[in-house]
Design an enzyme around this catalytic site. Structure first.
Site, PDB file in Angstrom:
ATOM      1  N   ASP A  22      10.909 -37.751 -26.617  1.00 37.31           N
ATOM      2  CA  ASP A  22       9.812 -38.599 -27.089  1.00 37.31           C
ATOM      3  C   ASP A  22       9.131 -39.393 -25.984  1.00 37.31           C
ATOM      4  OD1 ASP A  22      10.387 -37.820 -29.743  1.00 37.31           O
ATOM      5  OD2 ASP A  22      11.954 -39.330 -29.865  1.00 37.31           O
TER       6      ASP A  22
ATOM      7  N   LYS B   9       5.582 -36.122 -23.533  1.00 33.06           N
ATOM      8  CA  LYS B   9       5.357 -34.870 -22.783  1.00 33.06           C
ATOM      9  C   LYS B   9       4.181 -34.092 -23.361  1.00 33.06           C
ATOM     10  CE  LYS B   9       9.490 -33.569 -23.817  1.00 33.06           C
ATOM     11  NZ  LYS B   9      10.046 -34.793 -24.383  1.00 33.06           N
TER      12      LYS B   9
ATOM     13  N   GLY C  41       9.053 -32.581 -31.292  1.00 36.12           N
ATOM     14  CA  GLY C  41       7.846 -33.028 -31.976  1.00 36.12           C
ATOM     15  C   GLY C  41       6.871 -33.508 -30.919  1.00 36.12           C
ATOM     16  N   HIS C  42       5.921 -32.656 -30.565  1.00 45.69           N
ATOM     17  CA  HIS C  42       4.960 -33.027 -29.519  1.00 45.69           C
ATOM     18  C   HIS C  42       3.660 -33.491 -30.161  1.00 45.69           C
ATOM     19  CE1 HIS C  42       7.213 -30.462 -26.320  1.00 45.69           C
ATOM     20  NE2 HIS C  42       7.845 -31.566 -26.673  1.00 45.69           N
TER      21      HIS C  42
ATOM     22  N   THR D 134      18.611 -33.513 -35.810  1.00 44.51           N
ATOM     23  CA  THR D 134      17.392 -33.365 -36.607  1.00 44.51           C
ATOM     24  C   THR D 134      17.631 -32.469 -37.836  1.00 44.51           C
ATOM     25  OG1 THR D 134      16.728 -31.463 -35.299  1.00 44.51           O
ATOM     26  CG2 THR D 134      15.886 -33.612 -34.586  1.00 44.51           C
TER      27      THR D 134
ATOM     28  N   ARG E  71      27.755 -14.714 -29.423  1.00 48.27           N
ATOM     29  CA  ARG E  71      27.315 -13.314 -29.454  1.00 48.27           C
ATOM     30  C   ARG E  71      27.269 -12.704 -30.850  1.00 48.27           C
ATOM     31  NH1 ARG E  71      31.537 -12.526 -25.047  1.00 48.27           N
ATOM     32  NH2 ARG E  71      32.251 -14.246 -26.316  1.00 48.27           N
TER      33      ARG E  71
ATOM     34  N   GLN F   1      12.618 -32.230 -25.746  1.00 47.38           N
ATOM     35  CA  GLN F   1      13.695 -33.224 -25.613  1.00 47.38           C
ATOM     36  C   GLN F   1      13.653 -33.868 -24.218  1.00 47.38           C
ATOM     37  OE1 GLN F   1      15.027 -29.923 -27.020  1.00 47.38           O
ATOM     38  NE2 GLN F   1      14.077 -30.736 -28.825  1.00 47.38           N
TER      39      GLN F   1
ATOM     40  N   THR G  23       9.676 -35.776 -35.424  1.00 47.81           N
ATOM     41  CA  THR G  23      10.222 -34.718 -36.270  1.00 47.81           C
ATOM     42  C   THR G  23      10.907 -35.279 -37.501  1.00 47.81           C
ATOM     43  OG1 THR G  23      10.491 -33.290 -34.375  1.00 47.81           O
ATOM     44  CG2 THR G  23      11.829 -32.744 -36.286  1.00 47.81           C
TER      45      THR G  23
HETATM   46  P1  IMP Z   1      19.401 -31.549 -32.437  1.00 49.19           P
HETATM   47  O1  IMP Z   1      18.570 -31.178 -31.260  1.00 49.19           O
HETATM   48  O2  IMP Z   1      18.667 -31.467 -33.740  1.00 49.19           O
HETATM   49  O3  IMP Z   1      20.711 -30.824 -32.457  1.00 49.19           O
HETATM   50  O4  IMP Z   1      19.788 -33.107 -32.302  1.00 49.19           O
HETATM   51  C1  IMP Z   1      20.619 -33.592 -31.248  1.00 49.19           C
HETATM   52  C2  IMP Z   1      20.126 -34.908 -30.719  1.00 49.19           C
HETATM   53  O5  IMP Z   1      18.904 -34.721 -30.022  1.00 49.19           O
HETATM   54  C3  IMP Z   1      19.821 -35.946 -31.804  1.00 49.19           C
HETATM   55  O6  IMP Z   1      20.143 -37.225 -31.300  1.00 49.19           O
HETATM   56  C4  IMP Z   1      18.327 -35.807 -32.000  1.00 49.19           C
HETATM   57  O7  IMP Z   1      17.758 -36.987 -32.513  1.00 49.19           O
HETATM   58  C5  IMP Z   1      17.884 -35.546 -30.583  1.00 49.19           C
HETATM   59  N1  IMP Z   1      16.599 -34.822 -30.485  1.00 49.19           N
HETATM   60  C6  IMP Z   1      16.392 -33.502 -30.690  1.00 49.19           C
HETATM   61  N2  IMP Z   1      15.115 -33.202 -30.470  1.00 49.19           N
HETATM   62  C7  IMP Z   1      14.498 -34.325 -30.095  1.00 49.19           C
HETATM   63  C8  IMP Z   1      13.158 -34.631 -29.691  1.00 49.19           C
HETATM   64  O8  IMP Z   1      12.281 -33.778 -29.606  1.00 49.19           O
HETATM   65  N3  IMP Z   1      12.925 -35.928 -29.377  1.00 49.19           N
HETATM   66  C9  IMP Z   1      13.887 -36.885 -29.412  1.00 49.19           C
HETATM   67  N4  IMP Z   1      15.141 -36.638 -29.763  1.00 49.19           N
HETATM   68  C10 IMP Z   1      15.456 -35.369 -30.102  1.00 49.19           C
END
Ligand code: IMP
Length: 426
Positions: A13, A16, A40-41, A127, A141, A221, A297
């Site tokens: 967040d 980017k 979430g861009h 998420t 695999r 991320q 997101t």
């Molecule tokens: P996952 O990627 O859904 O497995 O979540 C793992 C961790 O990454 C959690 O703390 C999410 O909130 C965080 N996360 C995943 N994608 C994003 C993003 O695009 N922005 C901020 N945090 C994210």
């Protein structure tokens, strides 16, 4: 020819989407290399706000082409929802969006597994898009790739195998036979569209680079959510760091020219896990409201903190990001005293490097330096020298502490609220 990787330096967040969109002016291709629709861009284009989860933000420019690389995990249903969202806004994706045949797919059973874990087992605060379980299948695999999805017999065989293997937890949510019917019916509906996008994209990128084209790799991320270098286990299941762009797209490291790290002027994170510079109370509330700090997101409120140089130095190092884009400085416009965390202390001892011990990270106390705020609006300023003096001091201090150069400053959602200090070009 040039290839630039744009990466998040914090817990995601960072803005980017806006930086990629701004720099897309100079590029021909925009490529995603990891993650999935957990991202979430947010991009404001022609006064309209778009939130993209899977498709690179370059798609908003009619003359750019986009790739979803092999390192991305794709929920095929979410993909077609996003192409429809764009088409409804008169943005055509056909002939401009290409998806790697080697990318892995996310199915409802991945989301079931994640839901089960989040509710009954270890909570990470994910998420819930099924990202982690899809990567587990890839590395275990047993995953299903785009190439497999396109072939009727192969797909049914692999789906049956997965439904058998995962029967015990699928049954908590649905009968496996019922789930199979749902997945097959959805596939029949969306396959004609998806087929149009699937290519051997690493080969395409190789040809484009050889033809002198410019490429942006759009990280999702951020460094602190990297599975290897982030705040494990509160991380995502991929490698958002710049190095991930290579295995995630099939482009070799020698082809990458630059890395631009994107960091906010303060820090945020969603989800659980340690956060040494977290602040609470009125100030956190004010910053959250002003910055619109709700996950793009999940809609969850973001946790707020001061800029953390210990963490940022780790991100600069592992990404090779000696050039930084500093975002959201306008959120600090009305803050009288701005803090920067220059180090940690642990049991009275100074800690200079970001600790990976869960215990130490939980116990460290931030050491702050306080700077005078600028107490003036920064939105709309397009010349670095016209920024308030204290804003310039803040920027210079971050450069000094991180040994990096701030090449872009952003103070609003729109492209106009951007100062491009060092014209990167390509
Ligand atoms: P996952 O990627 O859904 O497995 O979540 C793992 C961790 O990454 C959690 O703390 C999410 O909130 C965080 N996360 C995943 N994608 C994003 C993003 O695009 N922005 C901020 N945090 C994210």
């Amino acid at each position: 020819m040039s290839a630039i990787v744009i990466v998040g330096m914090q817990w995601g967040d960072e803005g980017k989407g806006k930086v990629c969109h701004f720099l897309s002016n100079w590029t021909d291709w925009v490529v995603r290399y990891q993650g999935g629709n957990n991202a979430g861009h947010t991009v404001v284009f022609d006064g309209k706000k778009y939130v993209l989860h899977l498709i690179p933000s370059g798609i908003l420019y009619p003359d750019k082409k986009c790739i979803i690389g092999n390192g991305v995990v794709i929920d095929p249903v979410a993909l077609v929802e996003e192409t429809k969202f764009l088409r409804d806004r008169e943005i055509e994706v056909a002939g401009r969006l290409f998806i790697s045949s080697n990318s892995h797919l996310i199915f409802p059973y991945h989301q079931y597994k994640e839901g089960f874990r989040e509710e009954v087992k270890t909570r990470i605060g994910t998420t819930r898009k099924g990202i982690g379980p899809a990567y587990e299948d890839k590395y275990g695999r047993v995953g299903i790739r785009m190439a497999d999805y396109l072939e009727d017999d192969t797909f049914v065989e692999l789906l049956d195998r997965n439904l058998r293997e995962k029967k015990s937890f699928i049954e908590r949510y649905k009968k496996p036979e019922e789930l199979k019917e749902i997945i097959l019916a959805k596939r029949e509906e969306i396959l004609p569209e998806i087929k149009e996008y699937v290519r051997e994209t690493s080969l395409m990128l190789d040809k484009e680079l050889a033809a002198g084209k410019n490429i942006i790799f759009e990280g999702a991320q951020g460094a602190m959510l990297d599975c290897d270098f982030g705040t494990y286990p509160f991380v995502t299941s991929s490698n958002p760091v710049s190095g991930g762009a290579c295995p995630g797209s099939g482009v070799a490291p020698v082809c990458i020219d630059k890395v631009i790290g994107v960091t906010k002027a303060y820090t945020t994170r969603v989800g659980l896990g340690p956060f040494p510079t977290e602040i609470e109370g009125d100030l956190a509330h004010t910053l959250r409201e002003k910055g619109g700090e709700y996950g793009a997101t999940t809609g969850r409120p973001r946790r707020l903190g001061w800029l953390d140089i210990v963490q940022l130095k780790l991100a600069v190092r592992i990404n090779g990001a000696r050039k930084l884009a500093l975002t959201k400085i306008d959120v600090l416009d009305d803050v009288k005293e701005i803090k920067i965390c220059t180090g940690y202390s642990h049991n009275g001892q100074a800690v200079e490097d970001f600790p990976f011990s869960r215990k130490v990270l939980k116990e460290v106390k931030p050491v702050y330096e306080t700077l005078e705020g600028w107490m003036a609006p920064t939105g709309g300023i397009t010349d670095f020298d016209k920024l308030p003096e204290n804003t310039r001091k803040f920027i210079r201090r971050i450069e000094e502490l991180t040994s990096s150069k701030i090449v872009l400053v952003s103070m609003g959602k729109s492209k106009d609220d951007t100062i491009y200090i060092e014209k990167e070009g390509f």
